[in-house]
Design an enzyme around this catalytic site. Structure first.
Site, PDB file in Angstrom:
ATOM      1  N   PRO A   1      20.146  37.268   1.021  1.00 21.10           N
ATOM      2  CA  PRO A   1      21.302  37.881   0.614  1.00 21.10           C
ATOM      3  C   PRO A   1      21.776  37.470  -0.783  1.00 21.10           C
ATOM      4  O   PRO A   1      21.587  36.272  -1.267  1.00 21.10           O
ATOM      5  CB  PRO A   1      22.599  37.148   1.671  1.00 21.10           C
ATOM      6  CG  PRO A   1      21.567  36.869   2.850  1.00 21.10           C
ATOM      7  CD  PRO A   1      20.189  36.402   2.272  1.00 21.10           C
ATOM      8  N   GLU A   2      22.168  38.432  -1.483  1.00 25.36           N
ATOM      9  CA  GLU A   2      22.708  38.391  -2.694  1.00 25.36           C
ATOM     10  C   GLU A   2      24.226  38.406  -2.821  1.00 25.36           C
ATOM     11  O   GLU A   2      24.865  38.329  -1.967  1.00 25.36           O
ATOM     12  CB  GLU A   2      21.961  39.421  -3.824  1.00 25.36           C
ATOM     13  CG  GLU A   2      20.410  39.273  -3.642  1.00 25.36           C
ATOM     14  CD  GLU A   2      19.886  40.258  -4.484  1.00 25.36           C
ATOM     15  OE1 GLU A   2      20.416  40.749  -5.534  1.00 25.36           O
ATOM     16  OE2 GLU A   2      18.699  40.567  -4.145  1.00 25.36           O
TER      17      GLU A   2
ATOM     18  N   LYS B   1      25.469  33.114  -4.706  1.00 29.82           N
ATOM     19  CA  LYS B   1      24.905  33.096  -3.279  1.00 29.82           C
ATOM     20  C   LYS B   1      25.517  32.257  -2.348  1.00 29.82           C
ATOM     21  O   LYS B   1      25.187  32.187  -1.096  1.00 29.82           O
ATOM     22  CB  LYS B   1      23.411  33.303  -3.392  1.00 29.82           C
ATOM     23  CG  LYS B   1      22.939  34.169  -4.161  1.00 29.82           C
ATOM     24  CD  LYS B   1      21.369  34.130  -4.468  1.00 29.82           C
ATOM     25  CE  LYS B   1      20.599  35.029  -5.235  1.00 29.82           C
ATOM     26  NZ  LYS B   1      19.261  34.828  -5.455  1.00 29.82           N
TER      27      LYS B   1
ATOM     28  N   ARG C   1       6.585  38.054  -5.921  1.00 31.20           N
ATOM     29  CA  ARG C   1       7.355  38.911  -4.976  1.00 31.20           C
ATOM     30  C   ARG C   1       7.222  40.396  -5.598  1.00 31.20           C
ATOM     31  O   ARG C   1       6.372  40.470  -6.548  1.00 31.20           O
ATOM     32  CB  ARG C   1       8.883  38.380  -5.050  1.00 31.20           C
ATOM     33  CG  ARG C   1       9.374  38.660  -6.469  1.00 31.20           C
ATOM     34  CD  ARG C   1      10.946  38.246  -6.362  1.00 31.20           C
ATOM     35  NE  ARG C   1      11.209  36.749  -6.428  1.00 31.20           N
ATOM     36  CZ  ARG C   1      12.057  35.874  -6.577  1.00 31.20           C
ATOM     37  NH1 ARG C   1      13.119  36.441  -6.436  1.00 31.20           N
ATOM     38  NH2 ARG C   1      11.869  34.421  -6.897  1.00 31.20           N
TER      39      ARG C   1
END
Length: 289
Positions: free
Chosen positions: A2-3, A61, A273
């Protein structure tokens, strides 16, 4: 992970369902969920029981539930969920911590399948960024996020000029700007027409202004859509998924046509990533010799 938009959606839910309520008891069902609370699970539970929770706050965050001079700090990790529900509801499969309230109403549960998230009790210290109220001492080093009144646009532009790195790496640096992760970095760069490997130091003033505006715009739109949910792991406090995934222009759209020019979106490896961009709208910079 989650950002900022996803964490803000959770914070708003907690503001509605947890603010002003007194914790009657805390049950830690998995010690890993409070592993960063070094005194241990029993101390965590005792430190929160009997406390009245105040308006939840967030930076980047991280979110926290203040009570007096301390707070419960939460980081959701990859799969952490803070859920409210009926106190007599069956426990979720991956329930890690349960907060029961003195009013006997809905309880608060920390559910985390992968146990990468964590909760801890932290003292609050004066905000080194100049904001009102205290911040948990362990996150005092991170930058303000772009929605905070204390975020300094000019200081951000100046910091970019001093960075001898690509602009995507700079956006992910939580000591420079907090709350931006892989998804929204790719989306903001697509909107700004910039490749992530472009030198931060070589951005023009106009490009830097456009980039910051793109960061704010895409995260504001995501927030209004309830965040981005690729699976059932990210949900709000009521267990509902966000739907901003439908509006993504670059992230996760490998080989799909760019919404501006029709060129196939390219996936590249970046810091172990994935990174997504349009090779035509966001040309990779030439090597400077």
């Amino acid at each position: 992970m989650p950002e900022l938009p996803e964490v803000e959606v959770v914070r708003r839910g907690l503001a509605r369902w947890a603010s002003g309520r007194t914790v009657e008891s805390v049950e830690v069902l998995h010690p890993r969920a409070v592993r960063r609370h070094l005194p241990g699970a029993a101390d965590f539970a005792a430190g929160v029981a009997g406390r009245t929770l105040e308006e939840p706050r967030r930076r980047g965050k991280y979110l926290w539930l203040p009570f007096g001079e301390a707070a419960v700090l939460a980081h959701l990790g990859m799969s952490g969920q803070l859920l409210v529900g009926e106190a007599d509801a069956p426990p979720q499969r991956h329930l890690r911590v349960r907060f029961a309230f003195a009013d006997g109403g809905l309880d608060l549960r920390f559910v985390d399948q992968r146990t990468f998230g964590h909760l801890m009790v932290c003292p609050l210290v004066p905000d080194p960024r100049g904001g009102e109220g205290g911040v948990p001492d362990v996150i005092g080093h991170i930058a303000a996020d772009p929605f905070e009144p204390v975020f300094d646009d000019e200081a951000f532009f100046g910091a970019l000029k001093r960075r001898q790195t690509g602009i995507k790496r700079a956006l992910l640096d939580q000591s420079l700007i907090s709350g931006v992760g892989n998804i929204y970095a790719d989306e903001a760069l697509w909107r700004a027409g910039l490749h992530g490997e472009r030198s931060a130091a070589r951005l023009t003033r106009a490009q830097a202004v456009l980039l910051l505006r793109s960061v704010r715009d895409v995260m504001d739109e995501a927030l209004r859509a309830g965040g981005t949910s690729f699976d059932s792991l990210y949900v709000n406090v009521n267990g509902e998924s966000g739907y901003f995934e439908r509006s993504l222009n670059a992230y996760g759209r490998r080989d799909e046509p760019c919404g501006r020019c029709g060129t196939a979106i390219l996936r590249e490896v970046f810091m172990n990533r994935s990174s997504y961009s349009c090779p035509r709208c966001q040309p990779r910079p030439r090597l400077v010799r």
